[in-house]
Design an enzyme around this catalytic site. Structure first.
Site, PDB file in Angstrom:
ATOM      1  N   LYS A  16       1.012  -1.260  -0.028  1.00 11.16           N
ATOM      2  CA  LYS A  16       0.044  -0.026   0.006  1.00 11.16           C
ATOM      3  C   LYS A  16       0.799   1.192  -0.051  1.00 11.16           C
ATOM      4  O   LYS A  16       1.862   1.268   0.593  1.00 11.16           O
ATOM      5  CB  LYS A  16      -0.875   0.107   1.088  1.00 11.16           C
TER       6      LYS A  16
ATOM      7  N   SER B 241      -9.695   1.797   2.857  1.00 17.79           N
ATOM      8  CA  SER B 241      -8.940   2.478   1.891  1.00 17.79           C
ATOM      9  C   SER B 241      -7.807   1.620   1.232  1.00 17.79           C
ATOM     10  O   SER B 241      -7.168   1.983   0.045  1.00 17.79           O
ATOM     11  CB  SER B 241      -7.876   3.441   2.596  1.00 17.79           C
TER      12      SER B 241
ATOM     13  N   SER C  76     -10.159  -0.751   6.921  1.00 19.73           N
ATOM     14  CA  SER C  76      -9.574  -0.662   5.698  1.00 19.73           C
ATOM     15  C   SER C  76      -8.598  -1.807   4.968  1.00 19.73           C
ATOM     16  O   SER C  76      -8.158  -1.714   3.831  1.00 19.73           O
ATOM     17  CB  SER C  76      -8.418   0.801   5.582  1.00 19.73           C
TER      18      SER C  76
HETATM   19  N1  GLN Z   1     -13.353   3.915   5.948  1.00 24.59           N
HETATM   20  C1  GLN Z   1     -12.616   4.369   7.076  1.00 24.59           C
HETATM   21  C2  GLN Z   1     -12.429   5.905   7.159  1.00 24.59           C
HETATM   22  O1  GLN Z   1     -12.775   6.514   5.936  1.00 24.59           O
HETATM   23  C3  GLN Z   1     -11.791   3.702   7.758  1.00 24.59           C
HETATM   24  C4  GLN Z   1     -10.227   4.023   6.870  1.00 24.59           C
HETATM   25  C5  GLN Z   1      -9.166   3.098   7.303  1.00 24.59           C
HETATM   26  O2  GLN Z   1      -9.384   1.954   8.031  1.00 24.59           O
HETATM   27  N2  GLN Z   1      -8.230   3.613   6.828  1.00 24.59           N
HETATM   28  O3  GLN Z   1     -11.619   6.299   8.034  1.00 24.59           O
END
Ligand code: GLN
Length: 484
Positions: free
Chosen positions: A75, A150, A174
């Site tokens: 990532k 994400s 994410s």
């Molecule tokens: N979707 C969640 C957010 O927008 C979690 C994101 C994540 O785990 N980095 O914060």
């Protein structure tokens, strides 16, 4: 789909060289990239160089570890020395880290081959990868739907066999939510098990790095390589790391019967009936495999989302203060210092990041701190207590990973609240610092994957692997492939 062990066998029996394996993955990666856009940067030269080193070792008769010569995607919020690390943001568009993150260093040390840096929502803020400043990644199962986020780039890359395994990060879901949307395995480890050194910070008390893979065993192999104490991260735990592969047994241990708790509150309104049916069927299957099923109540679970959306933006507003045009990345020219700061941040950050910086600054400001931030921290403790009670009765908790399957690209971009809801069931786990995993447990009528979430007590990744592996061996969901 080739697993780590299959490729390892090919390497050690000299059936294929590491360079051949790497070239095969790079070529399918490039063929699929125009459709999927899973990556922000490709690192072919580095990959081939790493593969050559493994081949040299094999030729010299040296023993190689399981991850040696295995193509892996990272990532793009993991710092890689000398390789651009954008975090999906324009503000870091030209950032070339002068140092290596602990996890990528550990993987390099065991001979893994880095094929590229995957797409993500800017600063890991999002659930669809649509918040990337670069491009939107497509879900390999249906190119018109999102891969989740994400870590959508990593999940799509694994599902489409652009790599064997990948690393993602999980602050509120994410790793697990994109794993669920893309039909792969995704694990968020216990907070502190994996070093965050070199992970671009979003919300430091919640962030954890973890594996995305095609199989449960591959996830265990990858976690084994990255877990363990790191003096560079003050939140890193000093614990002995068990041999996770020992937990992989074909059926659940009947002599030491596992108690599995079903979180009753996750089956309320808003849950897609197709997801509900698949998860309930998975629970029945776990019972057939020898588990005792109990219904568990976590009444504070529903406060997870509002609590997270105070704490995470608060931490983000502080973490992102460093992007001021002076120390890192983008610097917008302007006559005086103040205007330079303002312009850099206005041009460098996308809408969602700005929204969160503003929410966080507001929640932390004098006069509101007690009402929002402090209150959220108290609710966080209550959520943690729910889990503590649950784990005094059961070994592992189960629920859906996400209330729906993958949604269409564009469907939720203008409605942040409905986007936030896709992490309803993953967020409480981060607030409590626990490990959790998403594994494939079915498909909807449109052929989109459904994920089952397994949640463990702190440092009980071994139990997650045990249950997940037994389920995987008894089912064939993971054998389906997207037709690309
Ligand atoms: N979707 C969640 C957010 O927008 C979690 C994101 C994540 O785990 N980095 O914060």
């Amino acid at each position: 789909m080739s697993t780590i062990c299959e490729l390892h066998k090919q390497l050690t029996s000299k059936e294929r060289s590491a360079v051949e394996i790497t070239q095969a993955y790079l070529s399918s990666l490039q063929t699929l990239e125009p459709k999927l856009h899973s990556f922000i940067s490709l690192t072919e030269d580095k990959a081939l160089h790493q593969a050559q080193q493994i081949d040299a070792k094999i030729a010299a008769g040296e023993e190689i570890g399981l991850l040696a010569g295995i193509p892996i995607a990272l990532k793009d919020n993991l710092c890689t020395q000398g390789i651009r690390t954008t975090c999906g943001s324009k503000v870091l568009g030209n950032f070339i880290p002068p140092y290596e993150s602990t996890v990528t260093q550990r993987l390099a040390d065991v001979g893994a081959v880095f094929v590229g840096k995957t797409n993500l929502d800017e600063f890991a803020m999002g659930s669809s990868t649509e918040n990337s400043a670069y491009h939107v990644t497509a879900n390999p199962w249906n190119l018109e739907t999102v891969p989740g986020g994400s870590s959508g780039g990593s999940a799509a890359a694994v599902a489409a066999e652009q790599c064997v395994v990948a690393l993602g990060s999980d602050t509120g879901g994410s790793i697990r939510q994109p794993a669920s949307f893309c039909g792969v395995v995704g694990l968020k480890p216990t907070y502190g098990l994996v070093s965050r050194y070199g992970l671009v910070a979003y919300a430091s008390s919640l962030d954890q790095i973890g594996p995305l893979s095609y199989s449960v065993k591959d996830a265990a192999i990858l976690l084994q390589a990255i877990a363990g104490h790191d003096p560079h991260d003050s939140t890193s735990l000093k614990v002995k790391i068990p041999d996770y592969l020992k937990s992989l047994r074909p059926s659940l241990n009947r002599r030491n019967q596992r108690r599995i708790g079903v979180i009753q509150e996750t089956f309320g309104s808003g849950l897609d009936p197709v997801v509900e049916a698949a998860v309930k069927q998975a629970i029945e299957q776990l019972q057939e495999l020898g588990a005792e099923i109990r219904v568990i109540s976590c009444p504070q679970f529903r406060y997870g989302l509002p609590t997270y959306y105070i704490i995470a933006p608060s931490e983000a507003s502080s973490n992102l203060a460093r992007y001021d045009g002076v120390k890192y990345g983008l610097r917008s020219d302007d006559a005086d210092l103040m205007s330079m700061y303002v312009k850099t941040r206005a041009e460098g950050f996308g809408a969602e990041v700005k929204r969160r910086i503003m929410i966080g600054s507001y929640a932390l400001s004098a006069g509101y701190y007690d009402a929002y931030y402090l209150k959220a921290q108290k609710v966080r403790t209550l959520i943690k207590e729910d889990f503590e009670k649950a784990f005094s009765q059961v070994d592992v908790l189960v629920c859906p990973t996400s209330p729906t399957t993958a949604f269409r690209v564009g469907e939720k971009v203008n409605d942040p609240l409905s986007m936030y809801l896709s992490d309803l069931m993953t967020i409480p786990v981060n607030l409590a610092g626990l490990p959790a995993m998403s594994i494939p447990c079915g498909f909807d009528e449109g052929g989109l994957p459904i994920g089952l979430q397994l949640i463990g007590n702190a440092l009980r990744e071994d139990l997650l692997f045990e249950v997940a592996y037994a389920y995987e061996q008894a089912t064939s969901w993971h054998e389906r492939k997207p037709s690309l």
